[in-house]
Design a protein around this motif. Structure first.
Motif, PDB file in Angstrom:
ATOM      1  N   THR A 263      53.942  82.504  48.423  1.00 37.61           N
ATOM      2  CA  THR A 263      52.644  82.163  48.998  1.00 37.61           C
ATOM      3  C   THR A 263      52.615  82.462  50.487  1.00 37.61           C
ATOM      4  O   THR A 263      51.639  83.010  51.019  1.00 37.61           O
ATOM      5  N   SER A 264      53.707  82.119  51.169  1.00 36.98           N
ATOM      6  CA  SER A 264      53.796  82.418  52.606  1.00 36.98           C
ATOM      7  C   SER A 264      53.831  83.921  52.860  1.00 36.98           C
ATOM      8  O   SER A 264      53.218  84.412  53.817  1.00 36.98           O
TER       9      SER A 264
ATOM     10  N   PHE B 232      45.981  81.788  51.846  1.00 35.21           N
ATOM     11  CA  PHE B 232      46.951  81.400  50.816  1.00 35.21           C
ATOM     12  C   PHE B 232      47.612  80.097  51.236  1.00 35.21           C
ATOM     13  O   PHE B 232      48.027  79.943  52.386  1.00 35.21           O
ATOM     14  N   ALA B 233      47.711  79.163  50.297  1.00 38.37           N
ATOM     15  CA  ALA B 233      48.363  77.880  50.581  1.00 38.37           C
ATOM     16  C   ALA B 233      49.076  77.380  49.332  1.00 38.37           C
ATOM     17  O   ALA B 233      48.606  77.565  48.213  1.00 38.37           O
ATOM     18  N   SER B 234      50.219  76.736  49.535  1.00 38.09           N
ATOM     19  CA  SER B 234      50.996  76.174  48.436  1.00 38.09           C
ATOM     20  C   SER B 234      51.006  74.656  48.549  1.00 38.09           C
ATOM     21  O   SER B 234      51.158  74.110  49.648  1.00 38.09           O
TER      22      SER B 234
ATOM     23  N   GLN C  88      48.315  75.378  57.750  1.00 32.12           N
ATOM     24  CA  GLN C  88      49.653  75.837  57.399  1.00 32.12           C
ATOM     25  C   GLN C  88      49.590  76.521  56.034  1.00 32.12           C
ATOM     26  O   GLN C  88      48.564  76.472  55.343  1.00 32.12           O
ATOM     27  N   ASP C  89      50.721  77.111  55.627  1.00 27.19           N
ATOM     28  CA  ASP C  89      50.787  77.746  54.316  1.00 27.19           C
ATOM     29  C   ASP C  89      51.286  76.793  53.238  1.00 27.19           C
ATOM     30  O   ASP C  89      51.096  77.062  52.051  1.00 27.19           O
ATOM     31  N   THR C  90      51.931  75.676  53.632  1.00 26.78           N
ATOM     32  CA  THR C  90      52.594  74.796  52.672  1.00 26.78           C
ATOM     33  C   THR C  90      52.274  73.345  52.972  1.00 26.78           C
ATOM     34  O   THR C  90      52.330  72.913  54.127  1.00 26.78           O
TER      35      THR C  90
END
Length: 261
Positions: free
Chosen positions: A171-172, A187-189, A247-249
């Protein structure tokens, strides 16, 4: 082709989501069903992908015309290409995954150990790849469902924790490619904490209680407040609406979303 738009006057309407199309894999049960329900509730038309026709039909009966059921294998790259091409979702939630065999490492086979790599990771790979290649329209959001096990490990579930960690990495990577190519896709997890609120979570809680030699009630008491499926659905809606995307996560606990650096 896009799904039918929901009523913009819906009392649960959310700016940026009302009238758009959302596509959710693994939508027939657990977190996926809760996410599909939450997105429908804020005015999105939801395309739900799963293998279980009966469960999808049940959700269609519940949500009505705001839900389009699709019986398909989410790990099939042709499914990803076809459905992204047909529906061009504004929100894509990749939730499908396999239930791991709950045994210690030495009681696993390679086939059982690698099950979540073959299903969870492969699914995310194909759909994320297609989202970048198509590409999805600028302003679209892709949310992948990982697990808190990606942080702390999960000694009773074979390769599950490693597979979920890899989903976070992918995802990152995708977020970086979107930025590098100027695609405008977010995109994010999401990493939900262990909870008995789903079939998978309930099995995991029971297995770890037995491993520790305590009864289920004592284990749950030690675990503290638990995440509900409704909280997961609401949190995904918040991310899709852009309320938290810095953030991505994100770790997801009963207290809400927390970005992980």
């Amino acid at each position: 082709m896009t799904g039918r738009a929901a009523n913009p006057g819906s009392p649960g309407a959310v700016e940026g989501l009302t009238g758009t199309t959302a596509l959710v894999t693994g939508a027939s049960r657990g977190f996926g069903r809760a996410i599909a329900t939450a997105l429908s509730g804020v005015g999105a038309h939801v395309v739900g992908v799963a293998r279980d026709q009966a469960r999808l039909d049940d959700l269609r009966d519940e949500l009505g015309d705001t839900f389009t059921p699709v019986v398909a294998e989410a790990t099939d790259p042709d499914t990803a290409a076809r459905l992204i091409g047909e529906h061009r979702p504004h929100t894509l939630v990749l939730n499908a995954g396999a239930a791991p065999l709950l045994r210690p490492l030495h009681h696993q086979t390679w086939e059982t150990f690698s099950r979540n790599w073959e299903v969870d990771v492969q699914q995310v790979f194909h759909w994320v790849r297609e989202a970048l290649l198509r590409p999805l329209l600028p302003g679209s959001t892709v949310i992948t469902m990982s697990s808190g096990a990606a942080i702390n490990g999960s000694p009773l579930s074979g390769g599950y924790a490693g597979a979920k960690a890899t989903i976070g990495f992918m995802t990152s990577y995708a977020a970086a490619e979107s930025k590098r190519e100027g695609l405008g896709i977010t995109f994010a997890s999401v990493l939900p904490k262990l909870t008995p609120a789903t079939e998978l979570g309930a099995s995991g809680v029971a297995a770890y209680a037995e491993r520790q030699g305590v009864d289920l009630g004592s284990f749950l008491e030690a675990l503290g407040s638990t995440l509900t499926r409704e909280q997961v659905g609401t949190s995904v809606v918040d991310l899709a609406a852009g309320h938290h995307l810095h953030q991505d996560t994100y770790l997801l606990t009963p207290t809400g979303l927390a970005p992980l650096g």
